[in-house]
Motif scaffolding. Structure first.
Motif, PDB file in Angstrom:
ATOM      1  N   LEU A  57      23.670  39.760  51.518  1.00  0.00           N
ATOM      2  CA  LEU A  57      24.838  39.358  52.302  1.00  0.00           C
ATOM      3  C   LEU A  57      25.979  40.349  52.152  1.00  0.00           C
ATOM      4  O   LEU A  57      26.687  40.668  53.113  1.00  0.00           O
ATOM      5  CB  LEU A  57      25.298  37.963  51.876  1.00  0.00           C
ATOM      6  N   LEU A  58      26.171  40.845  50.927  1.00  0.00           N
ATOM      7  CA  LEU A  58      27.232  41.806  50.692  1.00  0.00           C
ATOM      8  C   LEU A  58      26.991  43.097  51.456  1.00  0.00           C
ATOM      9  O   LEU A  58      27.903  43.634  52.102  1.00  0.00           O
ATOM     10  CB  LEU A  58      27.348  42.093  49.197  1.00  0.00           C
ATOM     11  N   GLU A  59      25.763  43.598  51.399  1.00  0.00           N
ATOM     12  CA  GLU A  59      25.452  44.839  52.110  1.00  0.00           C
ATOM     13  C   GLU A  59      25.597  44.657  53.614  1.00  0.00           C
ATOM     14  O   GLU A  59      26.079  45.552  54.325  1.00  0.00           O
ATOM     15  CB  GLU A  59      24.038  45.289  51.758  1.00  0.00           C
ATOM     16  N   GLY A  60      25.190  43.489  54.117  1.00  0.00           N
ATOM     17  CA  GLY A  60      25.333  43.236  55.546  1.00  0.00           C
ATOM     18  C   GLY A  60      26.782  43.192  55.985  1.00  0.00           C
ATOM     19  O   GLY A  60      27.143  43.691  57.053  1.00  0.00           O
ATOM     20  N   ALA A  61      27.662  42.602  55.130  1.00  0.00           N
ATOM     21  CA  ALA A  61      29.083  42.530  55.470  1.00  0.00           C
ATOM     22  C   ALA A  61      29.726  43.914  55.461  1.00  0.00           C
ATOM     23  O   ALA A  61      30.593  44.216  56.289  1.00  0.00           O
ATOM     24  CB  ALA A  61      29.799  41.602  54.491  1.00  0.00           C
ATOM     25  N   LEU A  62      29.297  44.769  54.515  1.00  0.00           N
ATOM     26  CA  LEU A  62      29.869  46.106  54.436  1.00  0.00           C
ATOM     27  C   LEU A  62      29.445  46.972  55.612  1.00  0.00           C
ATOM     28  O   LEU A  62      30.189  47.863  56.042  1.00  0.00           O
ATOM     29  CB  LEU A  62      29.456  46.767  53.114  1.00  0.00           C
ATOM     30  N   GLN A  63      28.247  46.732  56.133  1.00  0.00           N
ATOM     31  CA  GLN A  63      27.741  47.550  57.237  1.00  0.00           C
ATOM     32  C   GLN A  63      28.197  47.043  58.595  1.00  0.00           C
ATOM     33  O   GLN A  63      28.029  47.728  59.600  1.00  0.00           O
ATOM     34  CB  GLN A  63      26.212  47.574  57.184  1.00  0.00           C
ATOM     35  N   ARG A  64      28.775  45.860  58.628  1.00  0.00           N
ATOM     36  CA  ARG A  64      29.188  45.281  59.905  1.00  0.00           C
ATOM     37  C   ARG A  64      30.372  46.040  60.475  1.00  0.00           C
ATOM     38  O   ARG A  64      31.353  46.323  59.776  1.00  0.00           O
ATOM     39  CB  ARG A  64      29.552  43.814  59.723  1.00  0.00           C
ATOM     40  N   GLN A  65      30.298  46.366  61.730  1.00  0.00           N
ATOM     41  CA  GLN A  65      31.373  47.067  62.415  1.00  0.00           C
ATOM     42  C   GLN A  65      32.225  46.062  63.191  1.00  0.00           C
ATOM     43  O   GLN A  65      31.714  45.318  64.028  1.00  0.00           O
ATOM     44  CB  GLN A  65      30.792  48.123  63.374  1.00  0.00           C
ATOM     45  N   ILE A  66      33.532  46.062  62.908  1.00  0.00           N
ATOM     46  CA  ILE A  66      34.451  45.158  63.605  1.00  0.00           C
ATOM     47  C   ILE A  66      34.993  45.869  64.849  1.00  0.00           C
ATOM     48  O   ILE A  66      35.529  46.971  64.745  1.00  0.00           O
ATOM     49  CB  ILE A  66      35.610  44.739  62.686  1.00  0.00           C
ATOM     50  N   PRO A  67      34.858  45.280  66.029  1.00  0.00           N
ATOM     51  CA  PRO A  67      35.356  45.921  67.249  1.00  0.00           C
ATOM     52  C   PRO A  67      36.845  46.222  67.167  1.00  0.00           C
ATOM     53  O   PRO A  67      37.609  45.496  66.525  1.00  0.00           O
ATOM     54  CB  PRO A  67      35.049  44.875  68.334  1.00  0.00           C
ATOM     55  N   VAL A  68      37.249  47.276  67.842  1.00  0.00           N
ATOM     56  CA  VAL A  68      38.653  47.693  67.815  1.00  0.00           C
ATOM     57  C   VAL A  68      39.548  46.630  68.439  1.00  0.00           C
ATOM     58  O   VAL A  68      40.650  46.352  67.946  1.00  0.00           O
ATOM     59  CB  VAL A  68      38.817  49.041  68.541  1.00  0.00           C
ATOM     60  N   ASP A  69      39.087  46.017  69.541  1.00  0.00           N
ATOM     61  CA  ASP A  69      39.924  45.001  70.193  1.00  0.00           C
ATOM     62  C   ASP A  69      40.144  43.789  69.294  1.00  0.00           C
ATOM     63  O   ASP A  69      41.207  43.159  69.320  1.00  0.00           O
ATOM     64  CB  ASP A  69      39.297  44.560  71.509  1.00  0.00           C
ATOM     65  N   LEU A  70      39.155  43.467  68.444  1.00  0.00           N
ATOM     66  CA  LEU A  70      39.328  42.360  67.510  1.00  0.00           C
ATOM     67  C   LEU A  70      40.333  42.728  66.421  1.00  0.00           C
ATOM     68  O   LEU A  70      41.162  41.893  66.025  1.00  0.00           O
ATOM     69  CB  LEU A  70      37.983  41.994  66.879  1.00  0.00           C
ATOM     70  N   GLN A  71      40.281  43.952  65.942  1.00  0.00           N
ATOM     71  CA  GLN A  71      41.265  44.390  64.949  1.00  0.00           C
ATOM     72  C   GLN A  71      42.673  44.378  65.540  1.00  0.00           C
ATOM     73  O   GLN A  71      43.636  43.974  64.868  1.00  0.00           O
ATOM     74  CB  GLN A  71      40.912  45.803  64.466  1.00  0.00           C
ATOM     75  N   SER A  73      43.837  42.498  68.048  1.00  0.00           N
ATOM     76  CA  SER A  73      44.311  41.128  68.237  1.00  0.00           C
ATOM     77  C   SER A  73      44.631  40.459  66.908  1.00  0.00           C
ATOM     78  O   SER A  73      45.508  39.589  66.842  1.00  0.00           O
ATOM     79  CB  SER A  73      43.247  40.315  68.981  1.00  0.00           C
ATOM     80  N   LEU A  74      43.949  40.875  65.845  1.00  0.00           N
ATOM     81  CA  LEU A  74      44.198  40.273  64.540  1.00  0.00           C
ATOM     82  C   LEU A  74      45.587  40.609  64.028  1.00  0.00           C
ATOM     83  O   LEU A  74      46.266  39.766  63.441  1.00  0.00           O
ATOM     84  CB  LEU A  74      43.131  40.733  63.540  1.00  0.00           C
ATOM     85  N   TRP A  75      46.039  41.843  64.242  1.00  0.00           N
ATOM     86  CA  TRP A  75      47.310  42.298  63.680  1.00  0.00           C
ATOM     87  C   TRP A  75      48.458  42.309  64.691  1.00  0.00           C
ATOM     88  O   TRP A  75      49.582  42.657  64.348  1.00  0.00           O
ATOM     89  CB  TRP A  75      47.151  43.706  63.102  1.00  0.00           C
ATOM     90  N   SER A  76      48.192  41.949  65.929  1.00  0.00           N
ATOM     91  CA  SER A  76      49.258  41.938  66.932  1.00  0.00           C
ATOM     92  C   SER A  76      50.111  40.677  66.786  1.00  0.00           C
ATOM     93  O   SER A  76      49.646  39.660  66.257  1.00  0.00           O
ATOM     94  CB  SER A  76      48.648  41.983  68.341  1.00  0.00           C
ATOM     95  N   PRO A  77      51.369  40.718  67.223  1.00  0.00           N
ATOM     96  CA  PRO A  77      52.241  39.533  67.111  1.00  0.00           C
ATOM     97  C   PRO A  77      51.667  38.351  67.897  1.00  0.00           C
ATOM     98  O   PRO A  77      50.971  38.515  68.903  1.00  0.00           O
ATOM     99  CB  PRO A  77      53.571  40.014  67.700  1.00  0.00           C
ATOM    100  N   LEU A  78      51.971  37.157  67.422  1.00  0.00           N
ATOM    101  CA  LEU A  78      51.522  35.951  68.107  1.00  0.00           C
ATOM    102  C   LEU A  78      52.250  35.790  69.437  1.00  0.00           C
ATOM    103  O   LEU A  78      53.390  36.237  69.611  1.00  0.00           O
ATOM    104  CB  LEU A  78      51.773  34.718  67.229  1.00  0.00           C
ATOM    105  N   GLU A  79      51.582  35.148  70.375  1.00  0.00           N
ATOM    106  CA  GLU A  79      52.206  34.884  71.659  1.00  0.00           C
ATOM    107  C   GLU A  79      53.316  33.846  71.496  1.00  0.00           C
ATOM    108  O   GLU A  79      53.295  33.027  70.579  1.00  0.00           O
ATOM    109  CB  GLU A  79      51.158  34.384  72.653  1.00  0.00           C
TER     110      GLU A  79
END
Length: 216
Positions: A57-71, A73-79
Motif C-alpha cells: 500500500l505504501l509503495e502504491g501511494a508513493l507511485q500514484r500521480q496526482i493530477p495537476v487540476d486536483l492539486q 483545486s486543493l490549494w485554491s481559495p474556497l468559493e
C-alpha cells in the motif's frame, strides 16, 4: 598441570573471541530474542526493529500521480459561500497618515498559537499606531519546523487586506537592520518587551509599550 586456554590468549585474541561470541549468541539462544507471550516481551525485544506493514500500500501511494487540476483545486481559495461580517466597517477609515514607529513580534508554538499571535500583533499595531513588520516565527522545538511567515501565508494578500487598518512592511528599513532575532537572543535589550500579561488590555500597551516605541 596445563594452563587454561584463556590464560594463553593475549588481549587482542580475547577481544576477538568476545566479539564472535556476541555475534553467535542469538543463533544458539534464539528464545532470548522472541516474545515470551502476547503481553510479555522478550529480554531483548527492544533490539528487534519493527517490521514494516502494508508495504504494498505504501509503495502504491508513493507511485500514484496526482493530477495537476486536483492539486490546484486543493490549494485554491474556497468559493464564496454567502458569509457576512458581523460588524460593518466604518464609512471612513481611521487609519492615521503617519506611523509612530515599527513593532516586531517573535512568535513560537504551533500554528494555532502563531495565528493567535498574528491577530494580537495586528491589534497592538492598530492600538499604538505603529507599523507592523511581518511576524517572525521561531523554530518549533518539537517538529523543528523552520517555516517563515511567507512560507505559510500569502504575504501580499495579508498586507492588502489590512491596508486601511494597519501599516505592514515585509522588513525593517536599513537604518534599523540591527534589530534582528539574534540581537535580542544575545542579551537583555531595552527595545524588547517580554513582560506583557496574558490578558493585557489596550491601556497596558499604551502605558508600557508606546513609550518604548517613542523613545527609540
Amino acid at each position: 598441570m596445563k594452563p587454561h586456554l584463556l590464560d594463553q590468549l593475549n588481549h587482542s585474541q580475547r577481544s576477538a573471541l568476545a566479539a564472535v561470541s556476541v555475534i553467535l549468541f542469538p543463533y544458539f539462544f534464539p528464545n532470548f530474542f522472541q516474545p515470551l507471550g502476547r503481553a510479555s516481551p522478550s529480554i531483548f525485544s527492544e533490539w528487534n526493529a519493527p517490521r514494516p506493514m502494508h508495504v504494498d500500500l505504501l509503495e502504491g501511494a508513493l507511485q500514484r500521480q496526482i493530477p495537476v487540476d486536483l492539486q490546484t483545486s486543493l490549494w485554491s481559495p474556497l468559493e464564496f459561500q454567502g458569509w457576512k461580517r458581523c460588524v460593518k466597517p466604518p464609512a471612513s477609515s481611521s487609519f492615521p497618515e503617519k506611523s509612530r514607529g515599527y513593532i516586531q513580534v517573535f512568535l513560537d508554538g504551533g500554528l494555532n498559537q502563531q495565528k493567535m499571535g498574528i491577530c494580537d500583533a495586528v491589534a497592538v499595531a492598530k492600538i499604538l499606531n505603529v507599523t507592523l513588520v511581518l511576524p517572525h516565527f521561531e523554530v518549533n522545538p518539537v517538529w523543528q519546523d523552520s517555516s517563515s511567515f511567507a512560507d505559510i501565508f500569502d504575504v501580499d494578500h495579508f498586507i492588502d487586506v489590512l491596508r486601511d487598518e494597519v501599516s505592514i512592511v515585509k522588513e525593517l528599513p536599513s537604518e534599523y537592520s540591527w534589530s534582528t532575532r539574534q540581537y535580542y537572543a544575545t542579551g537583555i535589550r531595552d527595545t524588547r518587551i517580554k513582560t506583557a500579561p496574558v490578558q493585557a488590555t489596550a491601556d497596558w500597551y499604551i502605558d508600557n509599550v508606546l513609550p518604548v516605541v517613542q523613545r527609540y
